[in-house]
Structure formats: structure tokens, C-alpha cells
Scaffold this active site. Sequence first.
Site, PDB file in Angstrom:
ATOM      1  N   LYS A 115       0.818  -1.213   0.000  1.00  0.00           N
ATOM      2  CA  LYS A 115       0.000   0.000   0.000  1.00  0.00           C
ATOM      3  C   LYS A 115       0.856   1.269   0.000  1.00  0.00           C
ATOM      4  CE  LYS A 115      -3.719  -2.314   2.523  1.00  0.00           C
ATOM      5  NZ  LYS A 115      -4.688  -2.701   1.506  1.00  0.00           N
ATOM      6  N   GLU A 199      -3.382   6.433   8.635  1.00  0.00           N
ATOM      7  CA  GLU A 199      -4.251   7.067   7.660  1.00  0.00           C
ATOM      8  C   GLU A 199      -5.400   7.709   8.413  1.00  0.00           C
ATOM      9  OE1 GLU A 199      -4.409   4.790   3.572  1.00  0.00           O
ATOM     10  OE2 GLU A 199      -6.369   4.654   4.496  1.00  0.00           O
ATOM     11  N   HIS A 234     -14.739  -5.517   6.878  1.00  0.00           N
ATOM     12  CA  HIS A 234     -14.036  -4.800   5.815  1.00  0.00           C
ATOM     13  C   HIS A 234     -13.983  -5.594   4.513  1.00  0.00           C
ATOM     14  CE1 HIS A 234     -12.851  -1.706   8.575  1.00  0.00           C
ATOM     15  NE2 HIS A 234     -12.133  -2.518   9.314  1.00  0.00           N
ATOM     16  N   ARG A 291      -5.620  -7.728 -10.488  1.00  0.00           N
ATOM     17  CA  ARG A 291      -6.173  -9.027 -10.902  1.00  0.00           C
ATOM     18  C   ARG A 291      -7.638  -8.840 -11.241  1.00  0.00           C
ATOM     19  NH1 ARG A 291      -9.381  -9.335  -6.421  1.00  0.00           N
ATOM     20  NH2 ARG A 291      -8.418  -8.570  -4.526  1.00  0.00           N
TER      21      ARG A 291
HETATM   22  P1  ADP Z   1      -7.650  -4.502   1.878  1.00  0.00           P
HETATM   23  O1  ADP Z   1      -6.467  -4.435   0.957  1.00  0.00           O
HETATM   24  O2  ADP Z   1      -7.384  -5.296   3.105  1.00  0.00           O
HETATM   25  O3  ADP Z   1      -8.928  -4.880   1.175  1.00  0.00           O
HETATM   26  P2  ADP Z   1      -8.364  -1.680   1.731  1.00  0.00           P
HETATM   27  O4  ADP Z   1      -7.365  -0.613   1.904  1.00  0.00           O
HETATM   28  O5  ADP Z   1      -8.830  -1.972   0.340  1.00  0.00           O
HETATM   29  O6  ADP Z   1      -7.843  -3.018   2.430  1.00  0.00           O
HETATM   30  O7  ADP Z   1      -9.627  -1.341   2.617  1.00  0.00           O
HETATM   31  C1  ADP Z   1     -10.700  -2.256   2.807  1.00  0.00           C
HETATM   32  C2  ADP Z   1     -11.885  -1.544   3.452  1.00  0.00           C
HETATM   33  O8  ADP Z   1     -11.501  -0.961   4.702  1.00  0.00           O
HETATM   34  C3  ADP Z   1     -12.444  -0.369   2.660  1.00  0.00           C
HETATM   35  O9  ADP Z   1     -13.382  -0.783   1.692  1.00  0.00           O
HETATM   36  C4  ADP Z   1     -13.094   0.443   3.753  1.00  0.00           C
HETATM   37  O10 ADP Z   1     -14.321  -0.113   4.137  1.00  0.00           O
HETATM   38  C5  ADP Z   1     -12.128   0.283   4.914  1.00  0.00           C
HETATM   39  N1  ADP Z   1     -11.112   1.376   4.942  1.00  0.00           N
HETATM   40  C6  ADP Z   1      -9.865   1.325   4.436  1.00  0.00           C
HETATM   41  N2  ADP Z   1      -9.210   2.498   4.633  1.00  0.00           N
HETATM   42  C7  ADP Z   1     -10.060   3.315   5.294  1.00  0.00           C
HETATM   43  C8  ADP Z   1      -9.989   4.665   5.794  1.00  0.00           C
HETATM   44  N3  ADP Z   1      -8.896   5.406   5.684  1.00  0.00           N
HETATM   45  N4  ADP Z   1     -11.095   5.172   6.410  1.00  0.00           N
HETATM   46  C9  ADP Z   1     -12.210   4.424   6.557  1.00  0.00           C
HETATM   47  N5  ADP Z   1     -12.341   3.169   6.124  1.00  0.00           N
HETATM   48  C10 ADP Z   1     -11.285   2.600   5.497  1.00  0.00           C
END
Ligand code: ADP
Length: 490
Positions: A115, A199, A234, A291
Site C-alpha cells: 500500500k 491514515e 471490511h 487481478r
Molecule cells: P484490503 O487491501 O485489506 O482490502 P483496503 O485498503 O482496500 O484493504 O480497505 C478495505 C476496506 O476498509 C475499505 O473498503 C473500507 O471499508 C475500509 N477502509 C480502508 N481504509 C479506510 C480509511 N482510511 N477510512 C475508513 N475506512 C477505510
Amino acid sequence: MKKILVANRAEIALRVMRTARKMGITTVAVFSAADRNAPHVRFADEAVCLGPPPSNQSYLLGDKIIQAAKKNGADAIHPGYGFLSENAAFAEVVEQAGLIFIGPKSRSIEIMGNKLAAKAAVKKFGIPMVPGTDEPIADLAKAKTIAKEIGFPILIKAAAGGGGKGMRIVEKEEDLNEQMERAISEAETAFGDGSVFLEKYISSPKHIEIQVLADSHGNILHLFERECSVQRRHQKVIEEAPSAILTPEIRAAMGADAIKVAAACDYEGAGTVEFLVDEKLNYYFLEMNTRLQVEHPVTEMITGIDLVEQQIAIARGESLPFRQKDLTVNGHAVELRVYAEDPFNDFLPNAGRLKRYRPPSGKGIRLDDGYEEGMDIPIFYDPMISKLVTHGNSREDATQKMLRAIENYEIEGVATTLPFGKFVFEHTAFFSGKFDTHFVQNHFTNEAIEKEQKEESAVAAALALKLFLKEKRRLKVPEVGGSNWPTRQE
Ligand code: ADP
């Protein structure tokens, strides 16, 4: 490309093989001992057993998969999603073995798989990002200063995280130290990399992602968005395309930014750029998935484009056969992931035997599944049984079709997310489009669950009665009073 080995299982293996067959390409399946009789094994032209059920002894054995591909004369490997699909080292050894990896180059996977590296790569393109640190942070005092600058609540994230894992919300300053320590040790255990970063926690975000396609000749297009805000842990459960709330201007801006993200890592193939969108419709880059996405069918339904066909064509070195201006949104599509999980018990996995399995069918219904009646849902893998997708002229139409399809989907033997789907698609919050990633916490409350369960048992009782009456007629059980049996005299 004449023969493809599909390094995956269940619905996605079948889905990829169907397109390969349509394109005149033969297929090789791989399977673990738990999947010996699975539909994807029977569908393939050839099949190779990889080993015992656990994924680290089967579907994650990259070298064995490459050997199987070579031995069976395959010239390409499609990784599906999950398993080895985002493993940069695997993509590289596939290419080194003289085979084609149907996906991006390993370097693109590597950048976007982390990330922080992803953020660094897209930074110079002026893409909006969630405020936070752009380097790993381990120093607690420094973390505290930065967290205060960003403002609580904040989110601690594992740089190597994925699948909704490796995230911790910190509401207030005094919890920061403890949560940081836990997050670092969890990241080390789960991902073998203890780097974490901070974040801003966006309090009511929507998760909206853009599908992109990039060929090896520098053409990159976007195929609009998917809204994936209905999540548990999530992780997504319900998706739709297009989103109910994006304006054409924001859609175009997000699309253009997604294309820049793909360009930032020299992307090739089908990929997804994920964004968080706040209440004011500000959007922020979250990450890129390198992907095919689980929820890709909703995009296929509204664009009429077979994404796997495009992946294969791109891997063969062909140019994209359309331009951005040729792409339009046709109607609306919704998807429910049907998991063997009990929504009334915290969505706990509910592996077991599919005693009865009768999926719905009809106009506007697409069902991607990988199981049949009588099969077991193994405990070793993701417990997704199928993806139920409906397409309609409008959002309302697609939702109504979905509700009818859920009603006609008969599954017995395991608890599933079908009743949860019914709950969401009937809910006014879903209908209004004004919902966020906290849909489950905000609406699927204990009271709502109790009410649903009562309705469920009333439906089950009515069904049992209907079946009983049907059986009774069939068996010709004599009616009380209408037979020669003595009746009780009051
Ligand atoms: P992963 O790679 O584990 O899927 P992501 O970064 O794509 O993680 O985040 C997955 C989910 O987590 C998002 O769809 C959202 O619901 C929540 N999320 C991630 N970052 C944030 C943030 N900064 N604030 C609020 N929710 C977040």
C-alpha cells in the site's frame, strides 16, 4: 495461446474456463484432494491433482502448478483471484518458465501489492489520497505527533495488508501506543512484514472502485465504477454497477484518475483502482488490485464486455478492440456474494454439506457458482458458494429481480448470506443509495436480526406446511373423519 492452466478453484476457475472454451482454447484444471469431484475439474479438458486440501499444500504451490502447466502443454496460466494471483514472484517464475502469466507484469504487482509503494507511485500524478503517512512508522512518539496532526480517529494499516485484514481504528490518543504495538506484531505474523502506516479514518465512506483495462500498446480505458460499500469485516458482500450516487462529472474524474494510477505502474491487463468517497463526494485513492475482481460480473453486465476475454486477448499481445468513447453504461446490475456464513451469528463461516442446492434462473439472472447439490463446502478455503447477479433496465428493476432470485434460490444444509441479501435489497437505506461501509453496524442491528429471524422461521414454517400438505396428498393419507379409523369421541 492454445491451452490455459487455471490456477484456481470453484466459481472463478469455471468462469475463466468457460470464456477460454468460447475462444477455442483448451483448459487444464488443478485441484486439491478436497476438490476431486468439483465441477471445475469435470469441466476442464485435463486436470492435475496438486496435493492435500490445505492451500499451502495445493493451490499455493507455484512450482508444482508451473510443472503441471509444462507437463500438460499449456502455454499460459490464469491465476483467478486470491491464491497466487497477486504474488509478484509467481508471475515472474511463470514468465521465466516460458509461459504467459495472464495478468500484469510482476513489477506492477509488486508496486501495487504494497500500500505504501502504491501511494508513492501515484503521488506525482496529483491523485487525491487519504491524509496519512507515506512511510512505515514504528516510533511511537513520532506516531503520536503525526496522529495528532491528522486528527483522530485514525486507522493503522499494514503496508502488506489485504483481504480486509491488518487494520486498526484508533479513536483516541491514549489508545495509540497499545494499538500500534498490536498492529505491528499482527502484521508480522499475518504478512511477514511488520510495516504499518497511519491514515485518517474516514468516518462514513463509500467504497467505490473503477475497473480498468490496459493493453501492451499503451491504451488504458476505464469501464466505469462498482459500488461495494455493503461489507462485513471490511470485506464486500454486495456490489452494484453503476453507483447510485455518482454524478457524470465525478465518474469521469475518477475514471481519468484510475487510468493515471494504472499508467503509474505500467499496468497491463484487467485491474481495479479502489477509492473511498466521503459524504461530500470527495474521493481518495485507496489501492489497486492487480487481478480480476470477485465482483467483476456487475461490470460485464452493464458494459457487455467479457473481462476474461479481454485479459486473454491482452496477454496475447492484442490491442483493445474499443476506445473510451465506445463504452456506455447499459442499465444496472447488482451482485450478492452467497457465502456459507451465518448472518444471524456474526457472519461466522458455516461449512458443511449442500443437502439441497437449487439455484434460480431466468432473464436478467446470472449465477456464477462452483458447487452442486450433495457437495461439501470445504473448511480450507473461502466459503463463497456463488455470486448471484441480476441485471435490469434500472436500479429498481435489478433489485426487484434480485429479490425474486433470492426467494427462488434453495439452499439447505448450510447457513448462507441469502437472508442478509434480502434484508439489504429490501432496506430503505439501500433503496435511497445513502449508505456507507457501516451498513451492517448501522442497520443489521440485533433488533433487526431478531425481526428477520422471526420472519425467516414463519417462512420456514409455511414452507414446511406446504410440503407436508403436498406429501400428504401424494401419499393419500386418509383424512381424519373421512376414513374408517375410529375418531375420538368428545
Ligand atoms: P484490503 O487491501 O485489506 O482490502 P483496503 O485498503 O482496500 O484493504 O480497505 C478495505 C476496506 O476498509 C475499505 O473498503 C473500507 O471499508 C475500509 N477502509 C480502508 N481504509 C479506510 C480509511 N482510511 N477510512 C475508513 N475506512 C477505510
